[in-house]
Design an enzyme around this catalytic site. Structure first.
Site, PDB file in Angstrom:
ATOM      1  N   ASN A 258       0.875  -1.298   0.006  1.00 16.41           N
ATOM      2  CA  ASN A 258       0.018   0.076   0.156  1.00 16.41           C
ATOM      3  C   ASN A 258       0.856   1.302   0.141  1.00 16.41           C
ATOM      4  OD1 ASN A 258      -1.977   1.900   0.227  1.00 16.41           O
ATOM      5  ND2 ASN A 258      -3.058   0.659   1.730  1.00 16.41           N
ATOM      6  N   ASP A 259       1.330   1.771   1.250  1.00 17.66           N
ATOM      7  CA  ASP A 259       2.286   2.849   1.298  1.00 17.66           C
ATOM      8  C   ASP A 259       3.474   2.992   0.239  1.00 17.66           C
ATOM      9  OD1 ASP A 259       0.707   3.694   3.487  1.00 17.66           O
ATOM     10  OD2 ASP A 259       1.650   2.779   4.823  1.00 17.66           O
ATOM     11  N   VAL A 260       3.974   1.880  -0.096  1.00 19.72           N
ATOM     12  CA  VAL A 260       5.286   1.806  -0.917  1.00 19.72           C
ATOM     13  C   VAL A 260       4.739   2.004  -2.320  1.00 19.72           C
ATOM     14  CG1 VAL A 260       6.786   0.721   0.681  1.00 19.72           C
ATOM     15  CG2 VAL A 260       5.182  -0.771  -0.997  1.00 19.72           C
TER      16      VAL A 260
END
Lengths: 454, 99
Positions: free
Chosen positions: A381-383
């Protein structure tokens, strides 16, 4: 005649020698496993030989503490799921820091302690207590027993500095006036600083912080070693202090962040204003994705924590095999901090039998995305959040995988939740992105079945 | 005045620090986690100090603190070992399949 006591130091020397060799072996994948086995054997021998130390008593208490502590440590570490390993490293590091602090406290309570030993014990006490308290917070955050988001309040840094300053003042006072109540206050302040220091650090930065606390525990152990004139502790502690500092720097560099930024940046705390995301989330079915991939030239798979949680790595390997049998080129995009720790994805995919050379790191793979027909984001998600490129986003400046440059992006996800950093993901709303909901292992299994039929 | 023993200890410390930096020098990202876990195990040597602290404790307060120190040190050692071993186990298995 050889006294039994005289074999303690030679054994300690061999112990630290094996520790150095073990670290060396652990720096290479082929020999890594031997490293820990030899270090373990050395530690066992060192522990046993310590019973020969002259003037030792309290053996009953010692036996109970060894059995209970050793038993809990072993049992918990064997029992937890592989995905929970990061927080286990944090908690055991905290135990080491706590032990270093407690040893310093025992020393400081000795009536006939010299000034030199007392000073070293104060330093060991403060570092050990900070490492203990900080690691505990890191454990609670990673375990999900505490909000992973950074906790901030106005004037946080002056307050933290003030607490640390007071701890140092009381430490110095202890050298002049050694009283137990002063000792208690000293440790309370040091522990308080450890808690306060870890509170503003967000989940995504935790690996770097755990590594830092690991190095700190090493230094505390070395200081205790100096105070007790135990050179095995001096060498092993300093070794970990140095190796741990180096690792901390390497990890921070892999995330393109400075240590200062990690510690004081309160990553993810800034509330974003007025950044409404355009578009809507569009879902897709597994069969359609299978067709899309079957006619692709190049597929890049970007795994994340979701793959680890679902234990989907074996299915992912199957997917790779079936795609390759259809002449599709398959590559893996590994973000350095995908998962909860550096190397998390590499370890899982290696376990499943994916060859090392298919795993490309961020800088290698980013130029390849525009030529990829399909990018399969599996539980990351964040990456992969393009918000990192936008000023004012809490993720701003974090290097990401540029998956949104591909022709089609398929996001495998359990639900509509946010990533670890708690930030909305712009990627999911892009025109070339489709959401494929469900457990990663089951979904990838469906893709494999569908592909076998095409 | 600083005694020769203290100087000797400082020499040892400086060399050990240099060794630590050198050993870690250039490791692949892949090994960051096992190495952190492995060095986490190595500082479990605090257990030796904790045993001496408890073994020479005289007052009840010292015994209590020494007990906590041995308890925590033992957890650091066994837990640190088991975690590292489990992480590295995965490398071994994948090697076997390839070879």
């Amino acid at each position: 005649m050889v006294d039994l006591v005289d074999i303690i130091d030679p054994v300690y020397i061999l112990t630290v020698l094996f520790f150095v060799l073990a670290l060396r072996w652990m720096s290479r994948p082929e020999t890594a496993r031997n490293g820990i086995v030899y270090a373990g054997a050395a530690m066992l021998v060192a522990t046993l030989i310590t019973f020969l130390t002259p003037g030792l008593g309290n053996f009953a208490l010692m036996g109970i503490a060894l059995a209970v502590g050793g038993g809990i440590g072993w049992y918990a570490a064997r029992k937890v799921a592989m995905t929970d390993m990061p927080q286990m490293v944090a908690i055991y590091n905290g135990m080491g820091g706590g032990a270093a602090g407690a040893v310093a406290a025992v020393e400081l309570l000795n009536a006939n302690i010299g000034t030199g030993s007392a000073t070293l014990s104060v330093v060991a006490g403060i570092i050990g207590a900070v490492s203990f308290a900080g690691s505990l917070i890191a454990f609670l955050k990673l375990q999900g027993w505490m909000r992973a988001k950074p906790l901030t309040f106005p004037g946080q840094q002056p307050v933290n500095l003030g607490v640390l300053g007071l701890a140092v003042v009381f430490g110095v006072l202890l050298l002049v006036h050694p009283v137990p109540s002063g000792l208690a206050l000293f440790f309370a302040l040091a522990l308080g600083f450890g808690f306060l220091m870890a509170l503003p650090i967000g989940g995504a930065d935790m690996p770097v912080v755990i590594s830092l606390f690991n190095a700190l525990t090493g230094i505390a152990v070395a200081m205790d070693g100096f105070a007790l004139t135990n050179y095995a502790m001096v060498v092993a502690g300093t070794l970990v202090g140095a190796a741990g500092s180096m690792l901390t720097i390497l990890m921070a560099r892999a995330m393109n962040r400075s240590i200062g930024n990690v510690l004081f940046g309160a990553f993810g705390a800034t509330e974003e204003e007025g950044a409404t995301i355009q578009g809507s989330m569009k879902s897709i079915e597994a069969d359609d994705v299978a067709v899309m991939m079957a006619y692709a030239q190049k597929v890049i798979i970007a795994p994340g924590y979701g793959m680890a949680v679902a234990q989907a790595q074996h299915k992912v390997k199957e997917l790779m095999d079936v795609l390759e049998s259809k002449g599709v080129q398959v590559k893996f995009a590994i973000h350095p901090v995908a998962g909860r720790m550096p190397g998390h994805m590499n370890v899982l995919l290696a376990e499943a039998g994916v060859p090392y050379d298919r795993l490309l790191d961020r800088d290698e793979v980013n130029p390849e995305f525009p030529s990829a027909d399909v990018v399969l984001v599996i539980g990351a998600n964040d990456v992969v959040n393009p918000a990192a490129r936008r000023a004012g986003s809490p993720l701003q400046g974090m290097p990401i995988l540029d998956v949104d440059g591909a022709k089609n992006v398929i996001v495998l996800k359990r639900g509509q939740g946010k990533g670890f950093a708690g930030v909305e993901n712009d990627l999911f709303y892009k025109d070339n992105a489709r959401m494929l909901y469900g457990d990663a292992q089951a979904t990838v299994g469906k893709l494999v079945q569908a592909l076998k039929k095409t | 005045m600083i005694s020769p023993e203290v100087w000797a200890a400082i020499y040892i410390g400086v060399l050990a620090a240099f060794t630590g930096f050198e050993v870690i020098g250039r490791v692949p990202v892949l090994l960051h986690t096992p190495l952190m876990s492995g060095s986490n195990f190595i500082h479990g040597i605090i257990l030796v100090g904790a045993m001496v602290a408890l073994g020479t404790a005289t007052t009840t307060l010292q015994q209590a603190l020494g007990f906590v120190a041995v308890l925590m040190g033992a957890m650091n050692v066994t837990g640190g070992y088991a975690v590292t071993e489990r992480i590295l186990e995965m490398f071994k298995r994948s090697k076997g399949k390839e070879g």
